[in-house]
Motif scaffolding. Structure first.
Motif, short mmCIF file in Angstrom:
data_model
loop_
_atom_site.label_atom_id
_atom_site.label_comp_id
_atom_site.label_asym_id
_atom_site.label_seq_id
_atom_site.Cartn_x
_atom_site.Cartn_y
_atom_site.Cartn_z
N GLY A 104 0.83 -1.19 0.00
CA GLY A 104 0.00 0.00 0.00
C GLY A 104 0.86 1.24 0.00
N ALA A 105 0.26 2.34 -0.45
CA ALA A 105 0.97 3.62 -0.48
C ALA A 105 -0.02 4.76 -0.27
N ASN A 106 0.43 5.77 0.47
CA ASN A 106 -0.29 7.02 0.52
C ASN A 106 0.05 7.76 -0.76
N THR A 107 -0.95 8.35 -1.40
CA THR A 107 -0.74 8.97 -2.70
C THR A 107 -0.56 10.48 -2.57
N ILE A 108 -0.18 11.08 -3.68
CA ILE A 108 0.01 12.53 -3.72
C ILE A 108 -1.27 13.26 -3.34
N ILE A 109 -2.43 12.69 -3.70
CA ILE A 109 -3.69 13.34 -3.36
C ILE A 109 -4.12 13.07 -1.92
N GLY A 110 -3.28 12.33 -1.18
CA GLY A 110 -3.53 12.13 0.24
C GLY A 110 -4.43 10.97 0.58
N THR A 111 -4.79 10.16 -0.40
CA THR A 111 -5.65 9.02 -0.14
C THR A 111 -4.86 7.74 -0.29
N PRO A 112 -4.79 6.90 0.75
CA PRO A 112 -4.01 5.67 0.64
C PRO A 112 -4.72 4.63 -0.22
N CYS A 113 -3.92 3.82 -0.92
CA CYS A 113 -4.47 2.68 -1.64
C CYS A 113 -3.63 1.46 -1.28
N LYS A 114 -4.24 0.28 -1.41
CA LYS A 114 -3.56 -0.95 -1.03
C LYS A 114 -4.14 -2.10 -1.84
N GLY A 115 -3.37 -3.17 -1.98
CA GLY A 115 -3.85 -4.34 -2.70
C GLY A 115 -2.71 -5.21 -3.19
N TRP A 116 -3.05 -6.18 -4.05
CA TRP A 116 -2.10 -7.16 -4.56
C TRP A 116 -1.48 -6.70 -5.87
N VAL A 117 -0.24 -7.07 -6.08
CA VAL A 117 0.44 -6.86 -7.35
C VAL A 117 1.29 -8.09 -7.64
N VAL A 118 1.39 -8.46 -8.90
CA VAL A 118 2.23 -9.58 -9.32
C VAL A 118 3.55 -9.02 -9.80
N ALA A 119 4.66 -9.58 -9.34
CA ALA A 119 5.99 -9.11 -9.73
C ALA A 119 6.81 -10.27 -10.29
N ASP A 120 7.62 -9.97 -11.29
CA ASP A 120 8.56 -10.95 -11.85
C ASP A 120 9.77 -11.05 -10.94
N VAL A 121 10.38 -12.22 -10.88
CA VAL A 121 11.57 -12.42 -10.05
C VAL A 121 12.65 -13.11 -10.88
N VAL A 122 13.86 -12.54 -10.82
CA VAL A 122 15.01 -13.12 -11.50
C VAL A 122 16.10 -13.36 -10.47
N ASN A 123 16.51 -14.62 -10.29
CA ASN A 123 17.61 -14.92 -9.37
C ASN A 123 18.90 -14.38 -9.95
N LEU A 124 19.74 -13.81 -9.10
CA LEU A 124 21.02 -13.25 -9.52
C LEU A 124 22.13 -14.28 -9.28
N PRO A 125 23.09 -14.38 -10.21
CA PRO A 125 24.18 -15.35 -10.06
C PRO A 125 24.98 -15.16 -8.76
N SER A 126 25.08 -13.94 -8.30
CA SER A 126 25.85 -13.65 -7.09
C SER A 126 25.06 -13.88 -5.81
N GLY A 127 23.80 -14.31 -5.93
CA GLY A 127 22.93 -14.51 -4.78
C GLY A 127 21.85 -13.44 -4.76
N GLY A 128 20.78 -13.69 -4.07
CA GLY A 128 19.67 -12.75 -4.03
C GLY A 128 18.88 -12.78 -5.33
N SER A 129 18.01 -11.81 -5.48
CA SER A 129 17.17 -11.76 -6.68
C SER A 129 16.78 -10.32 -6.97
N GLU A 130 16.35 -10.11 -8.21
CA GLU A 130 15.77 -8.83 -8.60
C GLU A 130 14.27 -9.04 -8.74
N ILE A 131 13.50 -8.22 -8.05
CA ILE A 131 12.04 -8.26 -8.11
C ILE A 131 11.63 -7.11 -9.02
N ILE A 132 10.98 -7.43 -10.13
CA ILE A 132 10.75 -6.46 -11.20
C ILE A 132 9.25 -6.17 -11.34
N PHE A 133 8.92 -4.89 -11.36
CA PHE A 133 7.55 -4.43 -11.58
C PHE A 133 7.48 -3.85 -12.99
#
Length: 165
Positions: A104-133
């Motif tokens: 969720g995020a408070n927006t510029i207009i001052g009203t918060p919004c919240k919910g689900w989002v699907v993100a792509d994930v790529v594992n990094l060779p050095s460890g960890g991952s990049e989560i991409i929107f």
């Protein structure tokens, strides 16, 4: 509409999982951290530097308890555009390159919004991952008062210390 269909399909897959093999967060316990930048859009857009922290509750759930937006290209980040609500990430049974994130995020207009989002994930060779929107992903949820949102995670990525296996 495409994003709404993707979120509904992801949630349906989670509910119907049963014996379907699921991707797992690795490690499956310990601390979670991620940082990067994300572009958000409501009535106006903002690209924020994002820092996240939390705990890996299980191989399929991360509780994101520390959330910080700071100015990047958009000076409104950190004071007008801020994190809102509880956040967590979950694996999607049978899907090895995407996760669902409740945020969720408070927006510029001052009203918060919240919910689900699907993100792509790529594992990094050095460890960890990049989560991409990407793909102008709609945060399929409601404003705090219950009205459907017009909130989007337009683009961006964060690099985390967790991989998906």
């Amino acid at each position: 509409m495409k994003m709404l269909s993707t979120v509904v399909a992801a949630v349906a897959m989670m509910a119907a999982a049963g014996s379907v093999s699921a991707q797992s967060f690795s490690p499956s316990s310990g601390s979670f951290s991620a940082s990067g930048n994300v572009a958000l859009l409501n009535s106006a857009g903002a690209t924020c530097n994002v820092s996240l922290g939390g705990t890996i509750a299980s191989s399929s759930l991360i509780n994101i308890t520390s959330k910080t937006f700071s100015p990047g290209p958009s000076i409104t980040c950190g004071w007008a555009v801020t994190p809102y609500s509880t956040w967590h990430a979950e694996t999607i049974p049978g899907n090895y390159n995407q996760i669902v994130i409740y945020l969720g995020a408070n927006t510029i207009i001052g009203t918060p919004c919240k919910g689900w989002v699907v993100a792509d994930v790529v594992n990094l060779p050095s460890g960890g991952s990049e989560i991409i929107f990407d793909n102008d992903e709609l945060i399929d949820g409601t404003y705090a008062g219950g009205t459907p949102t017009g909130c989007y995670v337009v683009s961006g990525s964060v690099v985390s210390n967790v991989q998906l296996i």
